[in-house]
Design a protein around this motif. Structure first.
Motif, PDB file in Angstrom:
ATOM      1  N   UNK A 176       7.777  -3.626   5.386  1.00  0.00           N
ATOM      2  CA  UNK A 176       6.614  -2.747   5.511  1.00  0.00           C
ATOM      3  C   UNK A 176       5.474  -3.223   4.609  1.00  0.00           C
ATOM      4  N   UNK A 177       4.255  -2.961   5.014  1.00  0.00           N
ATOM      5  CA  UNK A 177       3.110  -3.394   4.205  1.00  0.00           C
ATOM      6  C   UNK A 177       2.546  -2.234   3.382  1.00  0.00           C
ATOM      7  N   UNK A 178       3.027  -1.029   3.679  1.00  0.00           N
ATOM      8  CA  UNK A 178       2.569   0.147   2.937  1.00  0.00           C
ATOM      9  C   UNK A 178       3.766   0.872   2.327  1.00  0.00           C
ATOM     10  N   UNK A 179       3.497   1.622   1.278  1.00  0.00           N
ATOM     11  CA  UNK A 179       4.551   2.439   0.665  1.00  0.00           C
ATOM     12  C   UNK A 179       3.909   3.692   0.074  1.00  0.00           C
ATOM     13  N   UNK A 180       4.759   4.669  -0.216  1.00  0.00           N
ATOM     14  CA  UNK A 180       4.333   5.836  -1.002  1.00  0.00           C
ATOM     15  C   UNK A 180       4.907   5.626  -2.389  1.00  0.00           C
TER      16      UNK A 180
END
Ligand code: GLP
Length: 256
Positions: A176-180
């Motif tokens: 994934x290229x985004x995270x929280x």
């Protein structure tokens, strides 16, 4: 900051687990801040061993994880939710409804982030937060940036982090290229922090974290300002430190 230099990964894991055990014995209903990555796996194994020996219980504790990828289901083998199940939660008695990890598939990620902070605050804040460190000095998924993000937020992952984490996926395009991620303020509000680092590839980040300027470009450097951090660092990760020069600023224990 206390710095404990240890010989190797096993020793780092054992010492970190001891600090966790002390925390749980002193305060069985502790709010624990947990981390993923290869670094804390050995510590979780030790904690499971202490649990199986009847030394500790997680029955009264609450756990909040630092971060989660955006866009993969929690049952995905590489989600941090699944990581925590596999490496700790299925083995111990931490109640399911007190295992908190931000949801990377929430319809509204901003709301999810905001609610995560509210849940941490409602639980009374984090008593003991465990942190690993990225090769680029990230903590949680707080990547190098021009400013610190205070609260849980959506992050665009660094190229280096994507590269580093691709070892867990079959293909780099699947990372994934985004995270929280919990923000720096939430982490800094933890009453106690343990930072773990093992291996020579962490040497540069550790050197900058302890000897460099406090800057969002090396997010872990902010820990210099926290009143209760214990960094447990193995010899390889400590290989770039000038220990004698650091003694002015930190309490340092070295292997016998
Ligand atoms: C990951 C996590 C961090 C972790 C770091 C280092 O991407 N988000 O919480 O500390 O990178 O990982 P490792 O322990 O595998 O070196």
């Amino acid at each position: 900051m206390n710095i404990i230099i240890v010989n190797n990964y096993e020793e780092m894991s054992r010492k970190a687990a001891h600090l966790f055990v002390a925390q749980l014995l002193n305060k069985p209903d502790s709010v624990l801040g947990l981390a993923t990555g290869s670094t804390p796996v050995g510590m979780y194994k030790e904690l499971i061993r202490f649990y199986n020996e009847g030394m500790i219980t997680f029955k009264y504790a609450t756990a909040f994880n630092l971060d989660e990828y955006v866009g993969i289901e929690k049952e995905h083998p590489q989600s941090y939710w699944q990581f925590m199940q596999d490496n700790l939660f299925v083995e111990v008695d931490l109640p399911f409804d007190r295992q908190f990890i931000p949801s990377g598939t929430a319809e509204n990620l901003e709301d999810e982030a905001h609610n995560y902070d509210r849940r941490i605050a409602k639980a009374g804040g984090i008593d003991l937060q465990v942190l690993g460190i990225g090769r680029n000095g990230h903590i949680g998924f707080n990547e190098p940036d021009l400013k610190f993000e205070a609260r849980t937020h959506v992050v665009k992952l660094d190229e280096q982090t994507i590269q580093d984490n691709s070892r867990f996926f079959s293909n780099i395009s699947e990372v994934p290229t985004l995270a929280l991620s919990m923000g720096v303020k939430t982490i800094m509000q933890s009453r106690n922090i343990i930072l773990l680092a093992s291996g020579k590839e962490k040497g540069d980040a550790i050197q900058k974290m302890l000897s460099g300027n406090i800057t969002p470009e090396l997010p872990a450097s902010v820990l210099q300002l926290h009143p209760s951090v214990t960094a447990i660092i193995d010899l390889e990760a400590a290989s770039r430190l000038d220990i004698e020069a650091l003694r002015d600023q930190y309490k340092i224990v070295t292997p016998k």
